[in-house]
Write a protein that holds these residues in place. Structure first.
Motif, PDB file in Angstrom:
ATOM      1  N   LEU A 194       0.827  -1.202   0.000  1.00  0.00           N
ATOM      2  CA  LEU A 194       0.000   0.000   0.000  1.00  0.00           C
ATOM      3  C   LEU A 194       0.864   1.255   0.000  1.00  0.00           C
ATOM      4  O   LEU A 194       0.623   2.197  -0.761  1.00  0.00           O
ATOM      5  N   SER A 195       1.870   1.279   0.849  1.00  0.00           N
ATOM      6  CA  SER A 195       2.720   2.463   0.981  1.00  0.00           C
ATOM      7  C   SER A 195       4.136   2.045   1.353  1.00  0.00           C
ATOM      8  O   SER A 195       4.407   0.866   1.588  1.00  0.00           O
ATOM      9  N   GLU A 196       5.029   3.016   1.440  1.00  0.00           N
ATOM     10  CA  GLU A 196       6.408   2.730   1.843  1.00  0.00           C
ATOM     11  C   GLU A 196       6.443   2.098   3.233  1.00  0.00           C
ATOM     12  O   GLU A 196       7.251   1.212   3.511  1.00  0.00           O
ATOM     13  N   ALA A 197       5.537   2.517   4.110  1.00  0.00           N
ATOM     14  CA  ALA A 197       5.508   2.026   5.486  1.00  0.00           C
ATOM     15  C   ALA A 197       5.184   0.539   5.567  1.00  0.00           C
ATOM     16  O   ALA A 197       5.582  -0.141   6.514  1.00  0.00           O
ATOM     17  N   THR A 198       4.473   0.019   4.562  1.00  0.00           N
ATOM     18  CA  THR A 198       4.077  -1.390   4.597  1.00  0.00           C
ATOM     19  C   THR A 198       4.915  -2.256   3.655  1.00  0.00           C
ATOM     20  O   THR A 198       4.666  -3.451   3.524  1.00  0.00           O
ATOM     21  N   LEU A 199       5.907  -1.664   3.020  1.00  0.00           N
ATOM     22  CA  LEU A 199       6.772  -2.420   2.111  1.00  0.00           C
ATOM     23  C   LEU A 199       7.764  -3.248   2.915  1.00  0.00           C
ATOM     24  O   LEU A 199       8.291  -2.795   3.934  1.00  0.00           O
ATOM     25  N   ASP A 200       8.032  -4.465   2.465  1.00  0.00           N
ATOM     26  CA  ASP A 200       8.954  -5.370   3.147  1.00  0.00           C
ATOM     27  C   ASP A 200      10.338  -4.719   3.265  1.00  0.00           C
ATOM     28  O   ASP A 200      10.969  -4.411   2.248  1.00  0.00           O
ATOM     29  N   PRO A 201      10.836  -4.495   4.492  1.00  0.00           N
ATOM     30  CA  PRO A 201      12.148  -3.849   4.674  1.00  0.00           C
ATOM     31  C   PRO A 201      13.282  -4.605   3.982  1.00  0.00           C
ATOM     32  O   PRO A 201      14.223  -3.986   3.478  1.00  0.00           O
TER      33      PRO A 201
END
Length: 302
Positions: A194-201
Motif C-alpha cells: 500500500l505504501s512505503e511504510a508497509t513495504l517489506d524492509p
C-alpha cells in the motif's frame, strides 16, 4: 556448482538477459538465482524480476463482498480446461461464499462446513468426480467501511484469473465509484504494498544494495565521474524514490489519470485507501515444463 542449461534458460526468461550474460551471472553467484538477477541488474543487463510473474498453475480466483468485508479465494486445477468447467466454477463460487461468511484463513476455510461436510472433503469429492487434482491454495480477507471487488479476465461472474479487493474509508457512494477504478489499477500494475511504510524492509534493503552497486559502477566507468557525495546524496536516493513510487499503490501514477498519484486521486475523491489484495491464479507457482524433444528422443532410444 554446475550451471545447467535449464538454469540459464530460467534466468534468461525472468530477466530478458542474453545467454552468455545469464551464464556469467550464474557463474559469478555460484548458481544463486536471486543473486544472479541482482548481478545482472547491477550491470544494467536486466530489469527487476518479480517472482509473482512466474505463473504456471491453472484455476480460478473467486471474489465476493458483503457489508464491508471481502474475500478472494484461489483454487487451482491442473488444466485451464477444467477451470472452464461449470462444475468447477460452481465449486469455486460455493467455497468463496463460505469464506465470505466465516473464514479468515485457508486452514479455517478447509475445516468449515459446506453442505454438511468440511470444505476439504468437498474438494476431495470434486477431485474424484472431475478427475483432476485441485488445490485450495490461498485466501485473502479484507475489511473496511467499503470494500470493492474487481475480476480481470472473468470466466464468469465473480471469478477469473485475477481477483482484486480494495478497502476504503469515506462516503460510500464515492468509495464505490472510485474504488472500482482503483481495483482496476491494482489489477494492471500489481503494486507490492500500500505504501512505503508497509513495504517489506528486506526488499527495500536489497533494492538499495542493487542501486548503490549499479550507480557506483556506472560512475567508475564514466568519462566524467561525479564525486561520491553526489552519488550517495542525490543519485541513489533519487532512484530509490522512483522505486518506491513505482511499487507502492499510493505512490503510483493513477492509470485513469496519470497526472496524479493514486494517493492524490483518493484525496480528491474524499476517500482513504486502507488496504488491498491482488490474487492472480498461479502466481509464485512453478510448473514443470515438459521437454518434448528430450521425451521423443527417450522414446526413440527406448
Amino acid at each position: 556448482m554446475t550451471i545447467t542449461a535449464q538454469m540459464v534458460k530460467e534466468l534468461r526468461e525472468s530477466t530478458g538477459a542474453g545467454m552468455m550474460d545469464a551464464k556469467k551471472a550464474l557463474t559469478e553467484t555460484n548458481g544463486d538465482m536471486e543473486a544472479a538477477v541482482d548481478w545482472l541488474r547491477t550491470k544494467g543487463l536486466a530489469k527487476a524480476a518479480k517472482k509473482a510473474d512466474r505463473v504456471a498453475a491453472e484455476g480460478l480466483v473467486g471474489v465476493a463482498v458483503k457489508a464491508g468485508r471481502g474475500v478472494a479465494v484461489e483454487i487451482n486445477s491442473e488444466t485451464d480446461f477444467v477451470a472452464k468447467n461449470a462444475d468447477f466454477q460452481a465449486l469455486v463460487r460455493d467455497i468463496t461464499r463460505v469464506a465470505l461468511d466465516t473464514a479468515n484463513s485457508v486452514e479455517v476455510l478447509k475445516a468449515t462446513h459446506l453442505n454438511g461436510e468440511p470444505v476439504e472433503s468437498v474438494l476431495q469429492n470434486a477431485i474424484a468426480r472431475i478427475g483432476e487434482n485441485m488445490t485450495l491454495r490461498r485466501m485473502h480477507a479484507l475489511e473496511g467501511d467499503t470494500v470493492v471487488s474487481y475480476v480481470h479476465n472473468a470466466a464468469t461472474e465473480g471469478m477469473g484469473k485475477i481477483g482484486v479487493l480494495v478497502a476504503l474509508n469515506g462516503p460510500a457512494d464515492k468509495a464505490q465509484e472510485i474504488g472500482k477504478q482503483f481495483a482496476m489499477h491494482i489489477a494492471a500494475t500489481s503494486p507490492l504494498s500500500l505504501s512505503e511504510a508497509t513495504l517489506d524492509p528486506a526488499l527495500v534493503e536489497r533494492e538499495l544494495a542493487v542501486q548503490t552497486a549499479k550507480a557506483l559502477e556506472e560512475n567508475a566507468s564514466s568519462a566524467k565521474p561525479k564525486p561520491e557525495q553526489v552519488i550517495h546524496n542525490n543519485i541513489i536516493p533519487g532512484r530509490m524514490k522512483k522505486f518506491l513510487a513505482e511499487n507502492t499503490l499510493l505512490g503510483q501514477q493513477f492509470v485513469i489519470n496519470p497526472d496524479v498519484t493514486v494517493a492524490q486521486a483518493a484525496a480528491d475523491a474524499g476517500v482513504e485507501i486502507t488496504g488491498f489484495a491482488r490474487v492472480m491464479v498461479g502466481e509464485g507457482v512453478e510448473k514443470k515444463e515438459d521437454d518434448f524433444a528430450a521425451e521423443v528422443a527417450k522414446m526413440v532410444q527406448g
